[in-house]
Design a protein around this motif. Structure first.
Motif, PDB file in Angstrom:
ATOM      1  N   THR A   2      -9.571   4.138   8.699  1.00  0.00           N
ATOM      2  CA  THR A   2     -10.853   3.512   8.409  1.00  0.00           C
ATOM      3  C   THR A   2     -11.193   2.523   9.518  1.00  0.00           C
ATOM      4  O   THR A   2     -10.315   1.950  10.161  1.00  0.00           O
ATOM      5  CB  THR A   2     -10.815   2.768   7.062  1.00  0.00           C
ATOM      6  N   LEU A   3     -12.482   2.341   9.741  1.00  0.00           N
ATOM      7  CA  LEU A   3     -12.953   1.372  10.723  1.00  0.00           C
ATOM      8  C   LEU A   3     -13.148   0.025  10.054  1.00  0.00           C
ATOM      9  O   LEU A   3     -13.666  -0.055   8.938  1.00  0.00           O
ATOM     10  CB  LEU A   3     -14.271   1.843  11.347  1.00  0.00           C
ATOM     11  N   LEU A   4     -12.747  -1.030  10.736  1.00  0.00           N
ATOM     12  CA  LEU A   4     -12.902  -2.374  10.203  1.00  0.00           C
ATOM     13  C   LEU A   4     -13.994  -3.098  10.972  1.00  0.00           C
ATOM     14  O   LEU A   4     -14.019  -3.087  12.199  1.00  0.00           O
ATOM     15  CB  LEU A   4     -11.579  -3.146  10.308  1.00  0.00           C
ATOM     16  N   ALA A   5     -14.887  -3.737  10.259  1.00  0.00           N
ATOM     17  CA  ALA A   5     -15.963  -4.510  10.889  1.00  0.00           C
ATOM     18  C   ALA A   5     -15.729  -5.985  10.628  1.00  0.00           C
ATOM     19  O   ALA A   5     -15.348  -6.378   9.532  1.00  0.00           O
ATOM     20  CB  ALA A   5     -17.320  -4.093  10.316  1.00  0.00           C
ATOM     21  N   PRO A   6     -15.936  -6.841  11.623  1.00  0.00           N
ATOM     22  CA  PRO A   6     -15.817  -8.278  11.384  1.00  0.00           C
ATOM     23  C   PRO A   6     -16.945  -8.759  10.483  1.00  0.00           C
ATOM     24  O   PRO A   6     -17.953  -8.068  10.288  1.00  0.00           O
ATOM     25  CB  PRO A   6     -15.941  -8.874  12.792  1.00  0.00           C
ATOM     26  N   ALA A 102     -25.514   0.222  11.427  1.00  0.00           N
ATOM     27  CA  ALA A 102     -26.633  -0.601  10.945  1.00  0.00           C
ATOM     28  C   ALA A 102     -26.266  -1.305   9.652  1.00  0.00           C
ATOM     29  O   ALA A 102     -26.585  -2.487   9.445  1.00  0.00           O
ATOM     30  CB  ALA A 102     -27.867   0.266  10.747  1.00  0.00           C
ATOM     31  N   LYS A 103     -25.541  -0.606   8.800  1.00  0.00           N
ATOM     32  CA  LYS A 103     -25.156  -1.164   7.504  1.00  0.00           C
ATOM     33  C   LYS A 103     -24.115  -2.265   7.653  1.00  0.00           C
ATOM     34  O   LYS A 103     -24.279  -3.379   7.115  1.00  0.00           O
ATOM     35  CB  LYS A 103     -24.621  -0.040   6.618  1.00  0.00           C
ATOM     36  N   HIS A 104     -23.049  -1.993   8.394  1.00  0.00           N
ATOM     37  CA  HIS A 104     -21.922  -2.926   8.452  1.00  0.00           C
ATOM     38  C   HIS A 104     -22.182  -4.121   9.363  1.00  0.00           C
ATOM     39  O   HIS A 104     -21.644  -5.205   9.133  1.00  0.00           O
ATOM     40  CB  HIS A 104     -20.657  -2.188   8.894  1.00  0.00           C
ATOM     41  N   PHE A 105     -23.002  -3.925  10.408  1.00  0.00           N
ATOM     42  CA  PHE A 105     -23.251  -5.015  11.360  1.00  0.00           C
ATOM     43  C   PHE A 105     -24.619  -5.667  11.144  1.00  0.00           C
ATOM     44  O   PHE A 105     -25.014  -6.542  11.907  1.00  0.00           O
ATOM     45  CB  PHE A 105     -23.123  -4.498  12.788  1.00  0.00           C
ATOM     46  N   CYS A 106     -25.330  -5.209  10.107  1.00  0.00           N
ATOM     47  CA  CYS A 106     -26.580  -5.835   9.662  1.00  0.00           C
ATOM     48  C   CYS A 106     -27.662  -5.842  10.747  1.00  0.00           C
ATOM     49  O   CYS A 106     -28.264  -6.878  11.065  1.00  0.00           O
ATOM     50  CB  CYS A 106     -26.315  -7.264   9.178  1.00  0.00           C
ATOM     51  N   PHE A 107     -27.921  -4.669  11.310  1.00  0.00           N
ATOM     52  CA  PHE A 107     -29.055  -4.506  12.221  1.00  0.00           C
ATOM     53  C   PHE A 107     -30.260  -4.009  11.427  1.00  0.00           C
ATOM     54  O   PHE A 107     -30.129  -3.353  10.400  1.00  0.00           O
ATOM     55  CB  PHE A 107     -28.709  -3.508  13.324  1.00  0.00           C
ATOM     56  N   ASP A 108     -31.446  -4.319  11.950  1.00  0.00           N
ATOM     57  CA  ASP A 108     -32.662  -3.834  11.300  1.00  0.00           C
ATOM     58  C   ASP A 108     -32.785  -2.319  11.434  1.00  0.00           C
ATOM     59  O   ASP A 108     -33.379  -1.657  10.570  1.00  0.00           O
ATOM     60  CB  ASP A 108     -33.898  -4.514  11.912  1.00  0.00           C
ATOM     61  N   ALA A 109     -32.260  -1.794  12.537  1.00  0.00           N
ATOM     62  CA  ALA A 109     -32.270  -0.352  12.757  1.00  0.00           C
ATOM     63  C   ALA A 109     -31.167  -0.017  13.748  1.00  0.00           C
ATOM     64  O   ALA A 109     -30.703  -0.879  14.501  1.00  0.00           O
ATOM     65  CB  ALA A 109     -33.627   0.115  13.289  1.00  0.00           C
ATOM     66  N   ALA A 110     -30.755   1.258  13.739  1.00  0.00           N
ATOM     67  CA  ALA A 110     -29.778   1.736  14.716  1.00  0.00           C
ATOM     68  C   ALA A 110     -30.118   3.180  15.051  1.00  0.00           C
ATOM     69  O   ALA A 110     -30.552   3.948  14.190  1.00  0.00           O
ATOM     70  CB  ALA A 110     -28.356   1.629  14.173  1.00  0.00           C
TER      71      ALA A 110
END
Length: 448
Positions: A2-6, A102-110
């Motif tokens: 699994t990938l981990l996001a800060p 976009a979901k994990h790093f909270c961008f408006d779009a990706a």
């Protein structure tokens, strides 16, 4: 796997801070790319390391990624990254892909980075001002792509709307942001410092006459990785005997002889943040008389620099204090001649001490930020005042090469003592003292 996001909170805060700066400077669009992958030889790559500015704003560590910030009537934060690719992920590991990023790093779009040529000109249209970091080391491909997208944007609008004709460098504003560390950054740096200190202790315990430099380097690297550090912050320096007088000596095949000093300058990188420690110790566990005399001078110089490191001092105050102690000590031991005042005025110490007493520390081991009062950073500007949350190294040294003017007892002695310090209101917090600097404690650790 699994990938981990800060935790994205600090990265969101930084993007908002930069967007606010962009609004104060007329708004526009900012485009930043991460570091490219580098080929080592044939089809083998160097271990990938993200661009520090890019990571500071995104928390994203995978290659071929771009950040777009739009400061307009409605602010936007957009990521371009590699798409999901099940076949390639078998070879190279999982990718976030635009949707999950976009979901994990909270961008408006990706978006898929393959759509850059279509999307970037469209996003640039309507914005006369383009902002980017222009201090990237000779990355012509990066600027070539930017120029191409700007040209396409101009062709698309055909005079009906603005497109980027004014470029602004945001390197300095990002450097100023990065210079003051937040609590998340400081916690990471304390942990990195603790791991590096543990590695230095291990090297002291493992040293013995007959040991190769590369053997101690291996001990250090094992402790780094065993305790979760992803990499070294810089190539480790392990220098025995005369090699300690070579400031950037890499660990090699040289053997530590009975009576040699060993200088180790090594630090790990943890979650994108560097540590930086130097210790000097006797291979046989006992400083000789001349070695101890010079070591005590360097340690006293470091203590003087530490006493002049706080939010009430300017950056160079520690160096000035260290130089006075070093000069006095060199005169006392007969390595310099004449009066203290003349030796200080003529910088006579530079024969034995040729670098500064510290540098900024953060994502890069020599981190960004002006040492002079901003906005200008030339030598005519006064030294900047230290502020709470800055992190710097404190690292005086002495390096004695053979010359006719120097007593042979001191030949080939190279000593540096380096610690990492967080600036506080009334002093500084040394975060690397889990490894001793007191010579008696060092000898006891080696013998133990």
């Amino acid at each position: 796997m699994t990938l981990l996001a800060p935790d994205p909170a600090c990265f969101i805060k930084r993007r908002k801070q930069l967007l606010a700066w962009m609004h104060r400077h007329g708004g526009g669009i900012a485009v930043l790319g991460t570091a490219p992958e580098k080929t080592r030889n044939r089809d083998s790559h160097y271990a990938y390391r993200h661009d520090s500015d890019f990571y500071y704003l995104t928390g994203f560590t995978q290659p071929n990624a771009w950040l777009v910030l739009i400061a307009g009537t409605e602010d936007q934060s957009i990521l371009f990254c590699e798409p999901k690719h099940p076949e390639l992920e078998i070879w190279n590991g999982l990718r976030w892909g635009p949707e999950e990023a976009a979901k994990h790093f909270c961008f408006d779009a990706a978006f898929d980075s393959g759509r850059l040529n279509d999307e970037l000109p469209r996003l640039m249209a309507g914005h006369p001002r383009l902002m980017t970091t222009m201090s990237r080391p000779s990355d012509e491909s990066f600027f070539g792509m930017l120029r191409g997208w700007v040209k396409q944007a101009g062709q698309q609008v055909r005079g009906a709307r603005a497109y980027p004709t004014n470029w602004l460098d945001i390197s300095d504003v990002l450097a100023e942001m990065r210079l003051i560390k937040d609590e998340v950054e400081l916690a990471t740096m304390r942990k990195a410092a603790s791991i590096s200190a543990l590695a230095h202790r291990r090297a002291m315990q493992a040293v013995r006459p007959g040991c190769h430099e590369y053997e101690l380097e291996a001990e250090i690297l094992q402790v780094f990785r065993k305790n979760g550090a992803q990499s070294v912050a810089y190539e480790s320096i392990v220098a025995a005997g005369p090699n300690a007088c070579i400031l950037h000596h890499r660990a090699g095949h040289d053997i530590m002889r009975d009576g040699d000093l060993v200088l180790i300058d090594a630090g790990c990188e943890l979650d994108g943040y560097a540590s930086d420690i130097t210790r000097t110790f006797p291979a046989n566990g006992k400083f000789s008389g001349p070695q101890r005399a010079l070591y005590d001078i360097v340690l006293a110089a470091q203590q003087a620099a530490i006493a002049n490191t706080s939010a009430s001092h300017h950056f160079n105050a520690g160096h000035e204090a260290a130089v006075q102690v070093l000069t006095r000590g060199l005169l006392d031991e007969g390595l310099l001649k004449g009066t203290f005042e003349h030796a200080l005025e003529t910088a006579a110490y530079q024969q034995f001490y040729m670098h500064r007493t510290g540098h900024w520390l953060g994502m890069d081991v020599h981190d960004v930020g002006s040492y002079r009062t901003p906005p200008l950073s030339n030598e005519d500007q006064p030294w900047r005042m230290l502020s709470e949350g800055m992190v710097l190294t404190i690292e005086p040294g002495l390096y004695v090469r053979p010359t006719d003017e120097v007593d042979e007892r001191f030949w080939h002695i190279g000593i540096r003592i380096e610690d990492d310090a967080i600036v506080t209101a009334n002093g500084c917090e040394l975060i690397t003292r889990d490894v001793p600097v007191d010579p008696d404690e060092i000898e006891a650790l080696i013998r133990g």
